[in-house]
Motif scaffolding. Sequence first.
Motif, short mmCIF file in Angstrom:
data_model
loop_
_atom_site.label_atom_id
_atom_site.label_comp_id
_atom_site.label_asym_id
_atom_site.label_seq_id
_atom_site.Cartn_x
_atom_site.Cartn_y
_atom_site.Cartn_z
N PHE A 161 20.11 16.63 46.98
CA PHE A 161 19.32 16.34 45.79
C PHE A 161 19.33 17.56 44.88
CE2 PHE A 161 17.21 13.52 48.83
CZ PHE A 161 17.13 12.34 48.10
N LYS A 162 19.45 17.32 43.59
CA LYS A 162 19.29 18.38 42.61
C LYS A 162 18.60 17.81 41.38
CE LYS A 162 21.47 22.24 40.32
NZ LYS A 162 20.59 23.26 40.83
N MET A 163 17.51 18.46 40.99
CA MET A 163 16.83 18.09 39.75
C MET A 163 17.48 18.89 38.65
SD MET A 163 14.62 16.03 38.53
CE MET A 163 14.11 15.43 40.13
N LEU A 164 18.25 18.22 37.81
CA LEU A 164 19.02 18.89 36.76
C LEU A 164 18.17 19.22 35.53
CD1 LEU A 164 22.24 16.75 37.10
CD2 LEU A 164 21.87 19.07 37.94
N SER A 165 17.21 18.37 35.22
CA SER A 165 16.25 18.62 34.13
C SER A 165 14.87 18.27 34.65
CB SER A 165 16.57 17.76 32.91
OG SER A 165 17.81 18.08 32.36
N GLU A 166 13.98 19.23 34.57
CA GLU A 166 12.63 19.01 35.06
C GLU A 166 11.73 18.51 33.96
OE1 GLU A 166 11.39 22.66 36.87
OE2 GLU A 166 12.87 22.50 38.46
N GLY A 167 10.53 18.12 34.35
CA GLY A 167 9.54 17.64 33.39
C GLY A 167 8.33 17.13 34.13
N ASN A 168 7.83 15.99 33.72
CA ASN A 168 6.69 15.35 34.36
C ASN A 168 7.03 15.06 35.82
OD1 ASN A 168 5.44 12.69 35.26
ND2 ASN A 168 4.16 13.20 33.48
N ASN A 169 6.15 15.46 36.73
CA ASN A 169 6.44 15.30 38.16
C ASN A 169 6.61 13.85 38.59
OD1 ASN A 169 4.66 18.17 39.59
ND2 ASN A 169 6.52 18.05 38.41
N HIS A 170 5.89 12.93 37.97
CA HIS A 170 6.08 11.51 38.27
C HIS A 170 7.51 11.11 37.90
CE1 HIS A 170 4.41 7.23 38.42
NE2 HIS A 170 5.66 7.08 38.05
N HIS A 171 7.97 11.50 36.73
CA HIS A 171 9.33 11.18 36.29
C HIS A 171 10.37 11.81 37.21
CE1 HIS A 171 7.67 10.65 31.93
NE2 HIS A 171 7.41 9.61 32.70
N MET A 172 10.14 13.05 37.60
CA MET A 172 11.08 13.74 38.49
C MET A 172 11.21 13.00 39.82
SD MET A 172 9.88 17.65 37.64
CE MET A 172 10.66 18.38 39.08
N ALA A 173 10.08 12.67 40.42
CA ALA A 173 10.09 11.98 41.72
C ALA A 173 10.75 10.61 41.59
CB ALA A 173 8.67 11.85 42.26
N GLU A 174 10.39 9.87 40.55
CA GLU A 174 10.95 8.53 40.38
C GLU A 174 12.46 8.60 40.16
OE1 GLU A 174 9.96 4.37 38.09
OE2 GLU A 174 8.55 6.04 37.97
N GLY A 175 12.93 9.55 39.35
CA GLY A 175 14.36 9.73 39.16
C GLY A 175 15.06 10.05 40.47
N MET A 176 14.43 10.88 41.29
CA MET A 176 15.01 11.27 42.57
C MET A 176 15.15 10.08 43.52
SD MET A 176 13.60 14.26 45.06
CE MET A 176 13.95 15.51 43.83
N PHE A 177 14.08 9.30 43.65
CA PHE A 177 14.12 8.14 44.55
C PHE A 177 15.12 7.09 44.05
CE2 PHE A 177 10.38 9.91 46.48
CZ PHE A 177 10.34 9.39 47.77
N LYS A 178 15.17 6.87 42.74
CA LYS A 178 16.11 5.89 42.19
C LYS A 178 17.55 6.37 42.33
CE LYS A 178 12.96 3.54 39.07
NZ LYS A 178 12.57 3.27 37.67
N ALA A 179 17.80 7.66 42.14
CA ALA A 179 19.15 8.21 42.33
C ALA A 179 19.57 8.06 43.80
CB ALA A 179 19.21 9.67 41.88
N PHE A 180 18.65 8.31 44.71
CA PHE A 180 18.91 8.10 46.14
C PHE A 180 19.29 6.65 46.40
CE2 PHE A 180 16.97 6.64 50.18
CZ PHE A 180 17.84 7.26 51.07
N ALA A 181 18.52 5.72 45.84
CA ALA A 181 18.75 4.29 46.06
C ALA A 181 20.13 3.88 45.55
CB ALA A 181 17.67 3.47 45.35
N LYS A 182 20.48 4.31 44.35
CA LYS A 182 21.76 3.92 43.75
C LYS A 182 22.93 4.54 44.52
CE LYS A 182 21.78 2.62 39.39
NZ LYS A 182 21.83 1.26 39.82
N ALA A 183 22.78 5.79 44.98
CA ALA A 183 23.81 6.44 45.78
C ALA A 183 23.98 5.72 47.12
CB ALA A 183 23.49 7.91 45.99
N LEU A 184 22.87 5.34 47.72
CA LEU A 184 22.92 4.62 49.00
C LEU A 184 23.58 3.26 48.83
CD1 LEU A 184 22.00 5.17 51.89
CD2 LEU A 184 19.84 4.06 51.33
N ASP A 185 23.27 2.58 47.73
CA ASP A 185 23.90 1.29 47.45
C ASP A 185 25.40 1.45 47.26
OD1 ASP A 185 23.71 -1.54 47.02
OD2 ASP A 185 23.82 -1.20 44.87
N MET A 186 25.82 2.53 46.61
CA MET A 186 27.24 2.80 46.41
C MET A 186 27.97 3.03 47.74
SD MET A 186 29.04 5.93 44.30
CE MET A 186 28.49 5.36 42.70
N ALA A 187 27.30 3.75 48.64
CA ALA A 187 27.91 4.07 49.95
C ALA A 187 27.99 2.83 50.81
CB ALA A 187 27.12 5.15 50.65
#
Length: 184
Positions: A158-184
Amino acid sequence: MYMPIVRQSLVERNTSETQIRLALRLTEGEPGSLAGSCGIGFLDHMLRAVCVHGGMEIELTMKGDLEVDCHHSAEDLGIAFGQAFRQAAGDKASLCRYGESFVPMDESLARTVLDISGRPYLVFDCEWKNERVGELDLCMIREFFYAVSYSAAMNLHFKMLSEGNNHHMAEGMFKAFAKALDMA
């Protein structure tokens, strides 16, 4: 005639701190859903995002020692989710192994890259500005994904490339994980 592989599992984890029953079904490209709750509203919100964006259905029954704090619940949920994913993936026939995703959430940008090779490892490059979102201590997000990576035997970056609101950061992280997992 093409017969899709049914990828599903059931994990039960009972400790002195948590009782978890998690049924998982990979939906092969269809949006998924979450039925049930872990008892931590923000973590439920993130798990629902993983289901929808990762193409999986989860039925969850869980009781944790939330009167103490959210640590045992978040960590044990990660263990149960990782075990369920590993079981559902089975011999990994027809899976492509690698996945990656970038997800923007307003001002934040999260990147996840993973390998479901059977070798667990976690790299987590994210710093939180706040202590918590809702009832979830943000430090538990790393612990959740550490438990997922080792229980699923998954290499997870995981890498947070642009930080900001912690809710947005966490949500982006979980969604990126989900999409990467779906790709795999």
